[in-house]
Design a protein around this motif. Sequence first.
Motif, PDB file in Angstrom:
ATOM      1  N   ASP A 179     -21.939  45.111  66.317  1.00 36.89           N
ATOM      2  CA  ASP A 179     -20.505  44.914  66.163  1.00 36.89           C
ATOM      3  C   ASP A 179     -20.110  45.197  64.721  1.00 36.89           C
ATOM      4  N   SER A 180     -18.939  45.761  64.529  1.00 30.46           N
ATOM      5  CA  SER A 180     -18.504  46.211  63.210  1.00 30.46           C
ATOM      6  C   SER A 180     -17.352  45.376  62.690  1.00 30.46           C
ATOM      7  N   GLY A 181     -17.466  44.961  61.407  1.00 25.35           N
ATOM      8  CA  GLY A 181     -16.320  44.391  60.731  1.00 25.35           C
ATOM      9  C   GLY A 181     -15.282  45.473  60.487  1.00 25.35           C
ATOM     10  N   PHE A 182     -14.099  45.093  60.042  1.00 22.56           N
ATOM     11  CA  PHE A 182     -13.020  46.074  59.923  1.00 22.56           C
ATOM     12  C   PHE A 182     -11.989  45.627  58.898  1.00 22.56           C
ATOM     13  N   ARG A 183     -11.171  46.584  58.493  1.00 24.27           N
ATOM     14  CA  ARG A 183      -9.932  46.314  57.778  1.00 24.27           C
ATOM     15  C   ARG A 183      -8.820  46.983  58.561  1.00 24.27           C
ATOM     16  N   MET A 184      -7.737  46.249  58.788  1.00 28.00           N
ATOM     17  CA  MET A 184      -6.599  46.776  59.536  1.00 28.00           C
ATOM     18  C   MET A 184      -5.375  46.741  58.628  1.00 28.00           C
ATOM     19  N   ILE A 185      -4.662  47.860  58.531  1.00 26.01           N
ATOM     20  CA  ILE A 185      -3.447  47.946  57.719  1.00 26.01           C
ATOM     21  C   ILE A 185      -2.294  48.296  58.650  1.00 26.01           C
ATOM     22  N   ILE A 186      -1.305  47.413  58.722  1.00 26.26           N
ATOM     23  CA  ILE A 186      -0.167  47.579  59.623  1.00 26.26           C
ATOM     24  C   ILE A 186       1.074  47.861  58.782  1.00 26.26           C
ATOM     25  N   TYR A 187       1.793  48.932  59.107  1.00 26.38           N
ATOM     26  CA  TYR A 187       2.923  49.387  58.304  1.00 26.38           C
ATOM     27  C   TYR A 187       4.251  49.014  58.957  1.00 26.38           C
ATOM     28  N   GLY A 188       5.176  48.478  58.124  1.00 26.88           N
ATOM     29  CA  GLY A 188       6.511  48.173  58.597  1.00 26.88           C
ATOM     30  C   GLY A 188       7.389  49.417  58.626  1.00 26.88           C
ATOM     31  N   PRO A 189       8.572  49.284  59.219  1.00 35.25           N
ATOM     32  CA  PRO A 189       9.133  48.032  59.713  1.00 35.25           C
ATOM     33  C   PRO A 189       8.649  47.695  61.122  1.00 35.25           C
ATOM     34  N   CYS A 190       8.407  46.409  61.340  1.00 36.44           N
ATOM     35  CA  CYS A 190       8.046  45.940  62.682  1.00 36.44           C
ATOM     36  C   CYS A 190       8.142  44.416  62.714  1.00 36.44           C
ATOM     37  N   ILE A 191       8.227  43.887  63.927  1.00 32.95           N
ATOM     38  CA  ILE A 191       8.300  42.439  64.136  1.00 32.95           C
ATOM     39  C   ILE A 191       7.156  42.029  65.051  1.00 32.95           C
TER      40      ILE A 191
ATOM     41  N   LEU B 129       7.584  42.653  59.071  1.00 36.75           N
ATOM     42  CA  LEU B 129       7.321  43.585  57.983  1.00 36.75           C
ATOM     43  C   LEU B 129       8.525  44.509  57.871  1.00 36.75           C
ATOM     44  N   TYR B 130       9.104  44.565  56.676  1.00 36.03           N
ATOM     45  CA  TYR B 130      10.277  45.398  56.468  1.00 36.03           C
ATOM     46  C   TYR B 130       9.858  46.801  56.014  1.00 36.03           C
ATOM     47  N   GLU B 131      10.840  47.663  55.864  1.00 33.27           N
ATOM     48  CA  GLU B 131      10.588  49.031  55.411  1.00 33.27           C
ATOM     49  C   GLU B 131       9.785  49.009  54.106  1.00 33.27           C
ATOM     50  N   ASP B 132       8.762  49.853  54.040  1.00 32.77           N
ATOM     51  CA  ASP B 132       7.897  49.996  52.862  1.00 32.77           C
ATOM     52  C   ASP B 132       7.005  48.787  52.617  1.00 32.77           C
ATOM     53  N   GLU B 133       6.896  47.898  53.574  1.00 29.81           N
ATOM     54  CA  GLU B 133       5.938  46.801  53.494  1.00 29.81           C
ATOM     55  C   GLU B 133       4.765  47.078  54.433  1.00 29.81           C
ATOM     56  N   TYR B 134       3.614  46.483  54.124  1.00 34.64           N
ATOM     57  CA  TYR B 134       2.484  46.574  55.034  1.00 34.64           C
ATOM     58  C   TYR B 134       1.629  45.318  54.919  1.00 34.64           C
ATOM     59  N   ALA B 135       0.901  45.044  55.986  1.00 37.27           N
ATOM     60  CA  ALA B 135       0.013  43.879  56.036  1.00 37.27           C
ATOM     61  C   ALA B 135      -1.430  44.356  56.138  1.00 37.27           C
TER      62      ALA B 135
ATOM     63  N   PHE C  30      -0.464  52.142  62.078  1.00 39.31           N
ATOM     64  CA  PHE C  30      -1.495  51.282  61.490  1.00 39.31           C
ATOM     65  C   PHE C  30      -2.787  52.071  61.297  1.00 39.31           C
ATOM     66  N   ASP C  31      -3.625  51.565  60.417  1.00 41.18           N
ATOM     67  CA  ASP C  31      -4.947  52.114  60.166  1.00 41.18           C
ATOM     68  C   ASP C  31      -5.998  51.101  60.580  1.00 41.18           C
ATOM     69  N   ILE C  32      -7.156  51.584  61.007  1.00 44.69           N
ATOM     70  CA  ILE C  32      -8.330  50.740  61.245  1.00 44.69           C
ATOM     71  C   ILE C  32      -9.506  51.380  60.526  1.00 44.69           C
ATOM     72  N   ILE C  33     -10.152  50.623  59.661  1.00 52.76           N
ATOM     73  CA  ILE C  33     -11.331  51.089  58.948  1.00 52.76           C
ATOM     74  C   ILE C  33     -12.513  50.246  59.410  1.00 52.76           C
ATOM     75  N   LEU C  34     -13.490  50.891  60.043  1.00 53.73           N
ATOM     76  CA  LEU C  34     -14.681  50.202  60.524  1.00 53.73           C
ATOM     77  C   LEU C  34     -15.754  50.195  59.445  1.00 53.73           C
ATOM     78  N   PHE C  35     -16.493  49.078  59.338  1.00 54.68           N
ATOM     79  CA  PHE C  35     -17.583  48.950  58.391  1.00 54.68           C
ATOM     80  C   PHE C  35     -18.887  48.825  59.177  1.00 54.68           C
ATOM     81  N   ASN C  36     -19.567  49.951  59.328  1.00 53.37           N
ATOM     82  CA  ASN C  36     -20.841  49.951  60.042  1.00 53.37           C
ATOM     83  C   ASN C  36     -21.957  49.592  59.069  1.00 53.37           C
ATOM     84  N   GLU C  37     -22.813  48.629  59.445  1.00 56.45           N
ATOM     85  CA  GLU C  37     -23.832  48.107  58.543  1.00 56.45           C
ATOM     86  C   GLU C  37     -25.236  48.410  59.042  1.00 56.45           C
ATOM     87  N   ARG C  38     -26.127  48.700  58.086  1.00 57.60           N
ATOM     88  CA  ARG C  38     -27.530  48.961  58.372  1.00 57.60           C
ATOM     89  C   ARG C  38     -28.382  48.353  57.260  1.00 57.60           C
ATOM     90  N   GLY C  39     -29.663  48.162  57.567  1.00 56.89           N
ATOM     91  CA  GLY C  39     -30.584  47.653  56.560  1.00 56.89           C
ATOM     92  C   GLY C  39     -30.979  48.693  55.544  1.00 56.89           C
TER      93      GLY C  39
END
Length: 280
Positions: free
Chosen positions: A174-186, A203-209, A264-273
């Motif tokens: 299973d992979s950890g992630f970073r998610m970036i959501i861009y406004g405007p949206c409710i 999220l208003y115009e030009d804002e992101y979470a 929105f963006d999704i960045i997956l972090f695949n991990e190995r030893g």
Amino acid sequence: MYDIYYVGAQNGERINFCQFPYMVTGGDLFSSDYDTVDEDDHIQDFDRKITNHTLEIEIRSKDRLMQAVDELNGIAEKDLINVTPGRLYVGESYLKCWITSTDIGRWVNDLDSVSNKLTVKSDYPYWITEKSYHFLKQSQSGVVSPWLDYPYGQPYEYAKVRNLQYIQNDGYTDSGFRMIIYGPCINPLIRIGGHVYELRTTLYEDEYAIIDSATRYAKDRKIIKVKADGTQEDIFNSRNTESEIWKKIQPGRSIVTWSGAFGFDIILFNERGTPRWTLS
């Protein structure tokens, strides 16, 4: 040949160990060892604790040998002083780590090269490979609306076809992630593999979470809103508490669905030893 380089955490300064005046001569970066978690003389699990690696390099230059040595030491020490790990890259994989010691040999003044054995220490000894997906806001007509400027300048795999909305975790865990959501949206809601990731906020115009799913330490997990003027607001309490927002992404293909009213963006972090042996 792999590119092997260190990126400092403070100013993004980089030392490329495969470019003049530096040259990799050895080390154990591709070695790996797991610790056992046992009970009553039976192995219950495997874990990785603080780990040391070595990287052997040669620094060779007739004109700027001393400057090259000082540059490497300076970048490494800034991260040590600030107790913030940099990143050691091997190809596309990176290890969050510090360069904690150097062992310089052949430093007599009349030479134009020195050997240097670096000790690399990590308290999260997993090699991470990132894979990014970019989902575009859809207009009412169903046509995808491309955006021209994003705060994360990374290569993306675009979900261009409306009926082809998925992410692919190429790892075996299973992979950890970073998610970036861009406004405007409710109250943006995204389903990945049927699991709900939802923020109950505006999220208003030009804002992101940013939903940052740290893979080991709960204290590093955060949800922030970045406003149009660049200021940040902690919106951790805006998450839908009825559905685990930190749930990792399972291996294989996961269908992604959302209203289409925001991008929105999704960045997956695949991990190995160990770092990936393949270069792509």
